[in-house]
Design a protein around this motif. Sequence first.
Motif, PDB file in Angstrom:
ATOM      1  N   TYR A 339       0.849  -1.183   0.000  1.00  9.17           N
ATOM      2  CA  TYR A 339       0.000   0.000   0.000  1.00  9.17           C
ATOM      3  C   TYR A 339       0.886   1.235   0.000  1.00  9.17           C
ATOM      4  O   TYR A 339       2.030   1.206   0.457  1.00  9.17           O
ATOM      5  N   LYS A 340       0.356   2.331  -0.522  1.00  7.25           N
ATOM      6  CA  LYS A 340       1.092   3.585  -0.614  1.00  7.25           C
ATOM      7  C   LYS A 340       0.413   4.642   0.248  1.00  7.25           C
ATOM      8  O   LYS A 340      -0.814   4.652   0.397  1.00  7.25           O
ATOM      9  N   LEU A 341       1.230   5.538   0.781  1.00  8.26           N
ATOM     10  CA  LEU A 341       0.718   6.535   1.716  1.00  8.26           C
ATOM     11  C   LEU A 341       1.204   7.938   1.368  1.00  8.26           C
ATOM     12  O   LEU A 341       2.360   8.123   0.968  1.00  8.26           O
ATOM     13  N   ASP A 342       0.320   8.892   1.542  1.00 11.51           N
ATOM     14  CA  ASP A 342       0.670  10.305   1.595  1.00 11.51           C
ATOM     15  C   ASP A 342       0.359  10.734   3.022  1.00 11.51           C
ATOM     16  O   ASP A 342      -0.783  11.067   3.355  1.00 11.51           O
ATOM     17  N   LYS A 343       1.373  10.691   3.882  1.00 12.04           N
ATOM     18  CA  LYS A 343       1.140  10.917   5.307  1.00 12.04           C
ATOM     19  C   LYS A 343       0.639  12.329   5.585  1.00 12.04           C
ATOM     20  O   LYS A 343      -0.214  12.538   6.454  1.00 12.04           O
ATOM     21  N   GLU A 344       1.162  13.300   4.862  1.00 12.63           N
ATOM     22  CA  GLU A 344       0.759  14.689   5.103  1.00 12.63           C
ATOM     23  C   GLU A 344      -0.736  14.875   4.867  1.00 12.63           C
ATOM     24  O   GLU A 344      -1.423  15.553   5.630  1.00 12.63           O
ATOM     25  N   ASN A 345      -1.256  14.242   3.824  1.00  8.77           N
ATOM     26  CA  ASN A 345      -2.675  14.370   3.502  1.00  8.77           C
ATOM     27  C   ASN A 345      -3.510  13.217   4.029  1.00  8.77           C
ATOM     28  O   ASN A 345      -4.718  13.160   3.743  1.00  8.77           O
ATOM     29  N   GLN A 346      -2.870  12.292   4.795  1.00 13.65           N
ATOM     30  CA  GLN A 346      -3.587  11.149   5.356  1.00 13.65           C
ATOM     31  C   GLN A 346      -4.377  10.427   4.256  1.00 13.65           C
ATOM     32  O   GLN A 346      -5.580  10.165   4.378  1.00 13.65           O
ATOM     33  N   TYR A 347      -3.645  10.089   3.193  1.00 15.27           N
ATOM     34  CA  TYR A 347      -4.238   9.499   1.988  1.00 15.27           C
ATOM     35  C   TYR A 347      -3.617   8.133   1.755  1.00 15.27           C
ATOM     36  O   TYR A 347      -2.408   7.946   1.927  1.00 15.27           O
ATOM     37  N   VAL A 348      -4.457   7.163   1.340  1.00 14.61           N
ATOM     38  CA  VAL A 348      -4.020   5.778   1.210  1.00 14.61           C
ATOM     39  C   VAL A 348      -4.421   5.225  -0.151  1.00 14.61           C
ATOM     40  O   VAL A 348      -5.539   5.481  -0.632  1.00 14.61           O
ATOM     41  N   GLU A 349      -3.522   4.453  -0.761  1.00 16.15           N
ATOM     42  CA  GLU A 349      -3.821   3.703  -1.981  1.00 16.15           C
ATOM     43  C   GLU A 349      -3.463   2.242  -1.754  1.00 16.15           C
ATOM     44  O   GLU A 349      -2.412   1.936  -1.186  1.00 16.15           O
ATOM     45  N   TYR A 350      -4.361   1.355  -2.209  1.00 18.81           N
ATOM     46  CA  TYR A 350      -4.122  -0.079  -2.008  1.00 18.81           C
ATOM     47  C   TYR A 350      -4.885  -0.898  -3.039  1.00 18.81           C
ATOM     48  O   TYR A 350      -6.114  -0.912  -3.026  1.00 18.81           O
ATOM     49  N   MET A 351      -4.185  -1.542  -3.932  1.00 22.41           N
ATOM     50  CA  MET A 351      -4.758  -2.525  -4.845  1.00 22.41           C
ATOM     51  C   MET A 351      -6.053  -2.035  -5.516  1.00 22.41           C
ATOM     52  O   MET A 351      -7.045  -2.752  -5.587  1.00 22.41           O
ATOM     53  N   GLY A 352      -6.031  -0.819  -6.017  1.00 20.15           N
ATOM     54  CA  GLY A 352      -7.202  -0.250  -6.674  1.00 20.15           C
ATOM     55  C   GLY A 352      -8.015   0.656  -5.778  1.00 20.15           C
ATOM     56  O   GLY A 352      -8.788   1.483  -6.263  1.00 20.15           O
ATOM     57  N   TRP A 353      -7.865   0.504  -4.458  1.00 14.91           N
ATOM     58  CA  TRP A 353      -8.585   1.357  -3.516  1.00 14.91           C
ATOM     59  C   TRP A 353      -7.831   2.676  -3.304  1.00 14.91           C
ATOM     60  O   TRP A 353      -6.597   2.712  -3.350  1.00 14.91           O
ATOM     61  N   SER A 354      -8.567   3.727  -3.005  1.00  7.96           N
ATOM     62  CA  SER A 354      -7.962   4.976  -2.532  1.00  7.96           C
ATOM     63  C   SER A 354      -8.966   5.653  -1.603  1.00  7.96           C
ATOM     64  O   SER A 354     -10.179   5.544  -1.791  1.00  7.96           O
ATOM     65  N   PHE A 355      -8.444   6.347  -0.587  1.00  5.64           N
ATOM     66  CA  PHE A 355      -9.317   7.042   0.356  1.00  5.64           C
ATOM     67  C   PHE A 355      -8.490   7.977   1.226  1.00  5.64           C
ATOM     68  O   PHE A 355      -7.265   7.852   1.333  1.00  5.64           O
ATOM     69  N   TYR A 356      -9.186   8.921   1.850  1.00 13.37           N
ATOM     70  CA  TYR A 356      -8.598   9.854   2.800  1.00 13.37           C
ATOM     71  C   TYR A 356      -9.061   9.479   4.210  1.00 13.37           C
ATOM     72  O   TYR A 356     -10.162   8.963   4.403  1.00 13.37           O
TER      73      TYR A 356
END
Length: 784
Positions: A339-356
Amino acid sequence: MIRLVITSLCVVTLSICTAVPPLGYERRVLREIFDKRTTNSSASSCTYDEAPTTTAPKANVWAPISAEDNLAVWNLLHEPASGMNLTHPDDAVLTDNYVFWIDTLHTNKSDVLPYIDGSGSLPTKYARAIIFEGGKADPDSQEYMIGPLPVSADTTIEKLDYMYNGGSGGSVPFNARYFDGPKTSATDPLVASVMGNISDVTAALFQGGVYFGSLDERTTLSPTSGTPQSFDGSQAFRNIMFRFPGPATYMTPLDFFLLIDCTGTDASLYSLKGFVTNEKFYASIEELRNAFDAGELAQVYDQTQDASWAFVDYKPELGVRELEERLAPSTLEIGGKRYKLDKENQYVEYMGWSFYISFTRTLGVMLYDIKFKGERILYELSMQEATAQYGGNQPKAANTVYHDTYYSLGTDAGPLVEGFDCPWGATFWNLSYHSTNTTVTNENSLCIFEADMNFPLSRHRTASSSSYGFSNLGTVKGAQLIVRNIATIGNYDYMFDYAFHMDGSLEVAVRASGYLQSSFYYPDQDKWGPRIQQATQGSLHDHILTFKADFDILDTINSLQVSELKAVPQSQPWFPELGEFEQLELDTSRMQTEQQFNWAPNNQAMYTLLNPNATNAWGEPRGYRIVPGRSDIHLSTLNSPWSLKNSEFAKSHLAVTVQHDTEPYANSVQNINLPHAPQQDFSKFFDGESVDGADLVLWFNLGMHHFTRAEDVPVTLYTEAYSSITFAPQNFFDRAQDGDLLNRRWIEVDEDDQLTFEAYGVALPACRVSFGEPVEHVGGVVES
C-alpha cells in the motif's frame, strides 16, 4: 519498561522432504508447487520496511484543524473584543462563561465536490466550539462556528445552529450540559455532607468504607454516576453509586446509592432525594439511620477489596498450556508493503482502492472519498455514536444510557501495542485533538496493515480421470488492508476496523473488550445478569454502534433497491405430475421515501445502493449490496424514558435519508441529557423525501446484546463481542474482480498426464525478520 531488541535472520523458505509417501493428489500438487518455487536472493526486512509514498490527487479537505488554528481560535474567543467574557476553564465555576472544547467543523459536501471532482476552489475551513455560559441571565451551553480559517480580519464567531433540529439550535439548557469538573465540584459539598453524616453506617456496612469529599484524605469510597442526568433540561440530578476505588473499580460496586437534585447554578439549593440500598428506597437520612439501627441494612455479601482477579495480567493459577511459551503466529508483510501513503494528507492507496482519513475529538476516525479502480463508492464512512443502555433493579443500572461522543470518543484513542493490537511491522500514525489552547497527540493510535485473510479469495478444482484427479486447479490469494484504532471510553475498549478487500468489497467491524459496568449481586435479580464474582453481577446491556455511509455510486444520483426472496406457488407444464409447487422468486422494487427499516426475517431481502443511470456490460444497474455480517442489531428498548427521543438512530437496523449539509451527524454530543427534548432528533430526518434517484445516506447499526457471563472476568473478550457489515459489488462490474491478481496459482494436467504449474512470477521471498528494532514509539517496543 525494558526494551528488548531481537534481530534474527529468518529466511522464509519451505523445506521439502525427499521421501514423500503417496498422500493423494493435493499433497502431490503442493510438492510440485514448492519444488518449482523461486525465492529472492536478498534478505530484506519483511516487517519494518516503510510503505511506499504517493501523492494525494487533492489536499485533504476533511483534515482536522491544525494546532496553530486551534490556538488562534482560542485567542480570538478570549479577546475582550469578542464579547464572550470568558474565564479559563481551570479557574471556572458554574456561574462563569468558559470554553468546553474546540473541534473541527465538518466541511459541507456541496462545497467539497466542486473541488475534488473539478477545478473548484479549496473549501473554507471552520472550527466549532462549545462554550458553557453560566454567567448569562439565562445560563446555557451554546455552540459556535468560527471561520474562515486561518484567523484573519474576516473571521467571525457565529452561533452554530443550522445543523440541529430540536428547536434551540446549538443551545443546550444549562441543566442538560455536559457534567464537567466544575459541575461535579459544585455537587461534592452536598454529597460530602450527606455521606459524612452517615459515615458510621457506611463504615459498618462496607468494611470501613466512607466518603467525606473527593479531596478529604479520610475518604475510602469512590462515587460514580452515569447518564442521562436530566430529562429535558428543566432539572438536573445525579444518581450516585459508590465503589471501592482502584484500577478495577468498575468490577467492585457496592449496594449503596445516593440520589440528589442539582438543578441550576446555585449549589446551595441542591438537595437530597434519597438513598437506595437492600433494594429499598429511603427518602431521608433519618429513614436510613432508623433502618440501620433496626438491623435492616445488613449486607448479604461483602464486596472484595482485592481486585487483582480483575487485572488483565498472567494468571498462572488457571493452569499451564503446553507450548504457550512460544510466540503465537503473526501476520507479516513478508513481500514488502503493498500500500502507498501520503502521510501529510492522510491518503491511502491499495490494490485499486484509494481514500482519505480524517479524525475528530468527538467521532474518532472518519474515511472520505473512497474509490475503487478510480470510481467513487462512498463519499463518507464514519462512526456516529456508540450507545450503551443497561437494565437492572438498581438506580445506576436502570438509569444508565451512554452516548460515548458525549465523552469525546476520539480523545480516548490510545497507543496500540505492536504485535498484539496490530501486527508486527504495521504502519502507525498519531492522532491529535485539541484541549483548551493546546493540542494533544496520542502517539501510534492508528495502524494500517495488510493481512492474510487465511482463506483464498476464490478457488476451483475441475475433476477429471487423470492421475492427479483433476484437469485444472486455480486458487487466488486472499488479502485485505485494515485501518484500525482502539478507543478506551471509560471501561470499554472499542476496536474499529475498516477492511478493504481485493474483490472491491469493504467491511466494517467493531469489537468490544474491557470491564463490565457491573452491579451489586442479589440472588433475586438474575433476570438482569448472572453472578460473576463474590458480590458482583454482570449487568445486562446493549451496545449499539451507529455509522454513516454516504454512498455516491459513481455519482450523487443513487437509489436503494430491495430484492425480496419470496416462496411463490406456481405450476410448470413440464412437471405435470407436481401440479402446483412452491418455488423461490425475486420481487424487486426501489424504496421510495426516507425511512428507518430492519433486516428482513431470515435475511430474505437484499438491499442494494445502485446508480439507476449506469449499467454494466449486461445491462444491469451498477451497485453495492449491503451484506449483514455478525450481530447486526438495534436497541432493545424502544420506549425507555432514559432514551426516549434522543437515541432514535439506535432503534432500527438501517435507515436511508437524502443527504443534506444540514444533517451531517445522527446525534449531537450533548444529546444524552435530553431524552425527552433532544437537541438533535434523528426521527425528524424522515420527512417524506424521495430516495429514488437522489444523493443517499445509509445509516446502519452494529452492536451486541451483551448477555454477560463469568467469562467477562476480568474483561470482555473480542472473540465474542464482535459485529460487522460488508458492502459488496452487486453488478458493479462485468465479472468478479479477481482475474487481475497475480498472487494466484494455476495448475493444469494435459492429455499426457503431465502437470504444469504457473506462479505468475510471484515467489515466496527470503527476508529478515526483526522484532523490536530501536524506534521511538510504543508501537515498536517489545516489552519484557
